[in-house]
Structures are given as structure tokens and as C-alpha cells.
Design a protein around this motif. Structure first.
Motif, mmCIF file in Angstrom:
data_model
loop_
_atom_site.group_PDB
_atom_site.id
_atom_site.type_symbol
_atom_site.label_atom_id
_atom_site.label_comp_id
_atom_site.label_asym_id
_atom_site.label_seq_id
_atom_site.Cartn_x
_atom_site.Cartn_y
_atom_site.Cartn_z
ATOM 1 N N LYS A 196 45.048 31.637 37.726
ATOM 2 C CA LYS A 196 43.840 31.467 38.536
ATOM 3 C C LYS A 196 42.560 31.465 37.710
ATOM 4 N N TYR A 230 43.992 26.189 50.042
ATOM 5 C CA TYR A 230 45.270 26.112 49.354
ATOM 6 C C TYR A 230 46.207 25.124 50.027
ATOM 7 N N GLY A 231 46.179 25.101 51.367
ATOM 8 C CA GLY A 231 47.077 24.192 52.063
ATOM 9 C C GLY A 231 46.899 24.248 53.562
ATOM 10 N N SER A 284 36.278 33.389 46.782
ATOM 11 C CA SER A 284 35.868 32.045 46.363
ATOM 12 C C SER A 284 34.495 31.688 46.916
ATOM 13 N N GLU A 288 37.385 26.262 49.276
ATOM 14 C CA GLU A 288 38.612 26.194 48.482
ATOM 15 C C GLU A 288 39.793 26.410 49.424
ATOM 16 N N THR A 306 48.518 32.482 46.042
ATOM 17 C CA THR A 306 47.643 31.412 46.523
ATOM 18 C C THR A 306 46.209 31.628 46.047
ATOM 19 N N SER A 307 45.437 30.567 46.081
ATOM 20 C CA SER A 307 44.006 30.644 45.839
ATOM 21 C C SER A 307 43.301 29.894 46.968
ATOM 22 N N GLY A 308 42.175 30.426 47.423
ATOM 23 C CA GLY A 308 41.508 29.802 48.547
ATOM 24 C C GLY A 308 42.204 30.142 49.851
ATOM 25 N N LYS A 309 41.992 29.310 50.858
ATOM 26 C CA LYS A 309 42.373 29.589 52.229
ATOM 27 C C LYS A 309 43.573 28.785 52.697
ATOM 28 N N LEU A 310 44.412 29.417 53.512
ATOM 29 C CA LEU A 310 45.505 28.720 54.192
ATOM 30 C C LEU A 310 45.098 28.470 55.639
#
Length: 329
Positions: free
Chosen positions: A182, A300-301, A159, A298, A320-324
Motif C-alpha cells: 500500500k 477498491y471494487g 484515503s 479511492e 483492501t485499499s479505499g472503499k468497497l
């Protein structure tokens, strides 16, 4: 302090919340009160025992943190108690804790960048954005107008790769993703097109033409990398940024030679051992792009540290997309 400790290889259930002694800084170090810690694929590999030669058990995972300076060791200059910072713990891990030991060279004072900083965003960004920034600016020979392909384009690293490549002049920018849901993220991450990885080779040829692409950024490896090499133009460059697939990497050196292809590897942690000052400088420049609004993070949560196991399972699901990110304390 509270920490997430791994004592043996296994599934997400081996992440244990433990109480450990508070940290005190040694010479040339700082201790920070951690606000957030990023969760990355490398944490999962460490948990599974992939890197025990580098990080033997027991280990506290976590490569990236944000928080506030708690104490400063002798020999450290340029930081103050209570200052908001983001730091990369590439050399020793330990981010999944309410306190972390950090080195000044790999720590960015966020209050010097301007803008309104979100501490979760800083933890989510520093490692992946610095990797993307160095891969595009320092490792790749990408020129303005080049056709570029990025694998795992909606992930934590991908991303940023798309946004940074566009920022530095990429022409046609293509990315691959694992699932169709996605694809809708393409324009928000700077991509002209997002393609399903299951058929990316044919789709790339259709969009880029028979001449191929100038640069490919690949954190996936395995068969994806093998199928990607044939898409490079003569003198095109493959930047290998990982092997998330876990597949075998077998490159025919005669084919690379005869077809005028280039493969170069870049690992931020290993490079930080060699030149931490250069990595720290790149991190400040990369986060400045974020502060200026030139790229966006970006996420995700955000999960409380008590839910670290759940967050690991989510990341492993590849949905998931982006970072946790973990919220500490």
C-alpha cells in the motif's frame, strides 16, 4: 424490495438476501431507490454483534447510499422525484437494500454540485469524506504547515483524511499502512510518506524529528494509539476516530496532563444525533470538494448485492485499499 438482512451475530455467511415489503415515507422522510451502498467496518462490527444495544437483530446494515428519490413524505421540501442523491443513514442503518428510508437533513442532492457524478463514487464517499472533512476542519486545531500523522492511511477514511488535511494546509503529511504493497499509494492520496504500522513510531521520529507531530488522526486505536501519544508535540492533538483494532484503550491521565497532550474524540453518527443540520451542511461542502476535483475517491471494487458476504470477507482481510461498494438490484 430486496434487502440484505442479519438475524444473528456471526461471520459473513449470516448475510441473507430477502424480499421485504416496499417502503412508504413517513412525515419528514423520503424513500429512495438505492443504486449503490457503501460497505464499512461498522457493518462488520454490527454483523458480529458489537452494537446490539443500538442496532438489535434483525437488522439491515449500511450507513451510506446513493440513488434516486422514489417518494417524498409530507413536510419535506427541496427535493424532487427522480433526483439523484447521496444520503447518510447514520441513525437507523438500512442501506443494503434496493429501497431506503432517508432524512432530508442528511441527504445531498447531487445535481446541485455540478460536475459529472458517478453514483458509486457518491455512496463510497459521503460518510468517510464527511468524517474527514469535519475532523480536519471542525475538530482538529491543525494549522497551516503543521506536521500531521494519519493511521490506516489507505483505508476508506484514511484515503480522504490525507487529501483533506493537505487541502487545508498540512505541511509534512505522514500516514501508516498495514502492508508494504500500500506504500505506493502515498502520493496519490496526498501523503509525503507512508510508513508500515509495525515500525511507525521510529520512522515518524526519524522524519518529523524529536519535536514530534502536531496532529494525529487515529481510527485504529489499541496499541497504535498508545504508541502514538508519545509522538505528539506539547499541545499536540490526537483525534480519535474509532477503534478498528478492537484493543483496549487505556490512557494515563497524569501522563496526558504532565506531557501537555490532547485527546479528542469524533463520531459522525453520534454528532448527527446532536446536530443533523451541521452534519448535512458538512456533507454538502465535503462532496463539493469531490465534485470540484479537489479530492478523489479511492474505490477498491464494486460488488453485486448477492456478493455482500464476499465483500465483507475482503474488507475483513485488511488487504483492501479505499472503499468497497455494493451495487443494488
Amino acid at each position: 424490495m430486496k434487502s440484505i438482512v442479519i438475524e444473528r451475530a456471526g461471520g459473513a455467511e449470516v448475510l441473507q438476501l430477502k424480499e421485504l415489503p416496499d417502503l412508504t415515507p413517513r412525515y419528514g422522510e423520503m424513500i429512495i431507490d438505492v443504486a449503490y451502498a457503501g460497505i464499512g467496518l461498522v457493518d462488520i462490527l454490527i454483523r458480529k454483534g458489537e452494537f446490539t444495544e443500538l442496532f438489535p437483530f434483525p437488522v439491515i446494515p449500511g450507513l451510506e447510499v446513493s440513488g434516486y428519490v422514489r417518494s417524498i413524505g409530507e413536510g419535506v421540501q427541496g427535493f424532487t422525484i427522480g433526483q439523484p442523491v447521496a444520503s447518510m443513514k447514520l441513525l437507523e442503518l438500512g442501506g443494503y437494500a434496493t429501497q431506503a428510508r432517508v432524512t432530508p437533513q442528511l441527504t445531498v442532492p447531487l445535481d446541485t454540485l455540478g460536475g459529472e457524478w458517478k453514483m458509486a463514487e457518491a455512496a463510497a464517499s459521503i460518510v468517510n469524506l464527511t468524517t474527514a472533512y469535519m475532523a480536519v476542519k471542525h475538530v482538529s486545531r491543525m494549522k497551516e504547515g503543521d506536521t500531521v500523522l494519519v493511521h490506516a492511511a489507505a483505508g476508506g477514511l484514511g484515503s480522504f483524511l490525507g487529501q483533506v488535511a493537505k487541502r487545508f494546509g498540512a505541511g509534512m503529511l505522514l500516514g501508516t499502512v498495514g502492508t508494504s504493497d500500500k506504500i505506493k499509494l502515498a502520493s496519490s492520496l496526498g501523503y509525503d510518506e507512508l510508513l508500515l504500522r509495525s515500525d511507525f513510531a521510529n520512522e515518524t521520529k526519524r522524519l518529523a524529528g524529536v519535536q514530534g507531530v502536531d496532529a494525529i488522526f487515529d481510527p485504529v486505536g489499541g496499541e497504535t494509539r498508545d504508541h502514538s501519544l508519545e509522538l505528539l508535540k506539547p499541545l499536540g492533538q490526537m483525534i480519535a476516530l474509532g477503534n478498528a483494532s478492537g484493543g483496549k484503550l487505556m490512557h494515563d491521565t497524569n501522563e496526558i496532563w504532565l506531557e501537555n497532550r490532547n485527546i479528542v474524540g469524533f463520531n459522525l453518527g453520534a454528532y448527527a444525533v446532536y446536530d443533523p443540520e451541521a452534519v448535512g451542511k458538512a456533507a454538502r461542502e465535503a462532496l463539493q470538494l469531490l465534485a470540484n476535483g479537489d479530492v478523489r475517491s479511492e474505490m477498491y471494487g464494486i460488488y453485486p448485492m448477492e456478493q455482500a458476504a464476499e465483500a465483507h470477507r475482503l474488507l475483513e482481510s485488511r488487504q483492501t485499499s479505499g472503499k468497497l461498494v455494493l451495487q443494488m438490484g
